[in-house]
Design an enzyme around this catalytic site. Structure first.
Site, PDB file in Angstrom:
ATOM      1  N   ASP A 102       0.864  -1.172   0.000  1.00 29.76           N
ATOM      2  CA  ASP A 102       0.000   0.000   0.000  1.00 29.76           C
ATOM      3  C   ASP A 102       0.911   1.236   0.000  1.00 29.76           C
ATOM      4  O   ASP A 102       1.392   1.650  -1.054  1.00 29.76           O
ATOM      5  CB  ASP A 102      -0.893  -0.103   1.242  1.00 29.76           C
ATOM      6  CG  ASP A 102      -2.025   0.894   1.277  1.00 29.76           C
ATOM      7  OD1 ASP A 102      -2.507   1.288   0.215  1.00 29.76           O
ATOM      8  OD2 ASP A 102      -2.447   1.274   2.382  1.00 29.76           O
ATOM      9  N   ASP A 159      -7.687  -8.600   6.105  1.00 31.32           N
ATOM     10  CA  ASP A 159      -8.736  -8.588   7.136  1.00 31.32           C
ATOM     11  C   ASP A 159      -9.455  -7.258   7.226  1.00 31.32           C
ATOM     12  O   ASP A 159      -8.950  -6.217   6.806  1.00 31.32           O
ATOM     13  CB  ASP A 159      -8.116  -8.884   8.505  1.00 31.32           C
ATOM     14  CG  ASP A 159      -7.310  -7.696   9.042  1.00 31.32           C
ATOM     15  OD1 ASP A 159      -6.363  -7.264   8.342  1.00 31.32           O
ATOM     16  OD2 ASP A 159      -7.645  -7.177  10.116  1.00 31.32           O
TER      17      ASP A 159
HETATM   18  P1  5GP Z   1       1.926  -0.568   3.771  1.00 32.88           P
HETATM   19  O1  5GP Z   1       3.004  -0.499   4.807  1.00 32.88           O
HETATM   20  O2  5GP Z   1       2.429  -0.936   2.410  1.00 32.88           O
HETATM   21  O3  5GP Z   1       1.075   0.656   3.766  1.00 32.88           O
HETATM   22  O4  5GP Z   1       0.964  -1.657   4.344  1.00 32.88           O
HETATM   23  C1  5GP Z   1       0.646  -2.821   3.772  1.00 32.88           C
HETATM   24  C2  5GP Z   1      -0.298  -3.513   4.728  1.00 32.88           C
HETATM   25  O5  5GP Z   1      -1.477  -2.732   4.935  1.00 32.88           O
HETATM   26  C3  5GP Z   1      -0.778  -4.813   4.111  1.00 32.88           C
HETATM   27  O6  5GP Z   1       0.110  -5.862   4.393  1.00 32.88           O
HETATM   28  C4  5GP Z   1      -2.133  -4.964   4.750  1.00 32.88           C
HETATM   29  O7  5GP Z   1      -2.029  -5.577   6.001  1.00 32.88           O
HETATM   30  C5  5GP Z   1      -2.627  -3.542   4.920  1.00 32.88           C
HETATM   31  N1  5GP Z   1      -3.497  -3.161   3.772  1.00 32.88           N
HETATM   32  C6  5GP Z   1      -3.192  -2.360   2.732  1.00 32.88           C
HETATM   33  N2  5GP Z   1      -4.213  -2.249   1.861  1.00 32.88           N
HETATM   34  C7  5GP Z   1      -5.208  -3.018   2.373  1.00 32.88           C
HETATM   35  C8  5GP Z   1      -6.549  -3.322   1.931  1.00 32.88           C
HETATM   36  O8  5GP Z   1      -7.057  -2.888   0.883  1.00 32.88           O
HETATM   37  N3  5GP Z   1      -7.269  -4.153   2.743  1.00 32.88           N
HETATM   38  C9  5GP Z   1      -6.774  -4.676   3.894  1.00 32.88           C
HETATM   39  N4  5GP Z   1      -7.576  -5.484   4.595  1.00 32.88           N
HETATM   40  N5  5GP Z   1      -5.519  -4.413   4.346  1.00 32.88           N
HETATM   41  C10 5GP Z   1      -4.750  -3.587   3.581  1.00 32.88           C
HETATM   42 MG    MG Z   2      -4.963  -5.581   8.593  1.00 25.80          MG
END
Ligand code: 5GP
Ligand code: MG
Ligand code: MG
Length: 180
Positions: A102, A159
């Site tokens: 993300d 989740d």
């Molecule tokens: P980042 O550090 O890249 O922002 O975070 C990634 C983490 O955020 C993923 O491993 C996941 O746990 C959570 N995440 C990001 N996008 C989504 C989404 O659309 N749905 C859900 N349930 N979790 C997300």
């Molecule tokens: Mg989560």
């Protein structure tokens, strides 16, 4: 539980086909490397389980868990180590397996951590990538299943309030679920 889903974005079959395809590529790329495959808990559990069965190579598997502090609805960018791996990574070819990238904060933290411990190479395989949401531009996945829209997804590891990880597909929740 299935009744809470408004729309299926990636079906069980589509995900399995993608695992087979990625597994084939990874089998070629890691043929003589015996990589250390690291599953990023908890979201990457279903993907890791399916993907490694499609990789016809010797490998070691370990698990790591991190949490990102959420200031309200958006990530603050701070990441904390919750559970470390048991394996010595010095001189190893590391392959992180994650569910979705993300902002990129989580994987930036993890890459730096293992780089400092002397990993020989570090690559990222993610089932889903949300390029529009990226805040850490330097973080790019080396292997991606799907580029996904900037929406909140659940299922196949992802989740909502701890639930829906066990769905065999990825989808979008009905709006009324958030009002419960
Ligand atoms: P980042 O550090 O890249 O922002 O975070 C990634 C983490 O955020 C993923 O491993 C996941 O746990 C959570 N995440 C990001 N996008 C989504 C989404 O659309 N749905 C859900 N349930 N979790 C997300
Ligand atoms: Mg989560
Ligand atoms: Mg994750």
């Amino acid at each position: 539980m299935n009744d809470d889903i408004q729309k299926v974005l990636y079906s069980e079959q589509k995900i399995q086909d993608t695992c087979a395809e990625l597994g084939k590529t990874l089998t070629t790329d890691y043929q003589d490397k015996q990589p250390l495959v690291i599953c990023v808990l908890k979201g990457a559990v279903p993907f890791t389980a399916d993907l490694i069965k499609r990789m016809n190579i010797y490998m070691d598997v370990d698990f790591i868990d991190v949490s990102s502090y959420k200031g309200g609805i958006s990530s603050t960018g701070e990441v904390e180590l919750v559970k470390d791996i048991d394996t010595d990574v010095s001189g190893r070819d590391v392959l992180f397996i994650d569910d979705i990238i993300d902002t990129g904060n989580t994987l930036e933290y993890l890459k730096d951590l293992l780089k400092n411990r002397g990993a020989k190479s570090i690559k990222i395989c993610t089932l889903m990538d949300k390029p529009e949401a990226r805040k850490v531009d330097a973080i790019k996945a080396d292997y991606v299943g799907f580029d996904v829209p900037n929406e909140f997804l659940v299922g196949y590891g992802l989740d909502y309030q701890g639930k829906y990880r066990n769905l065999p597909y990825v989808g979008i929740l009905k709006p009324e679920v958030y009002q419960r």
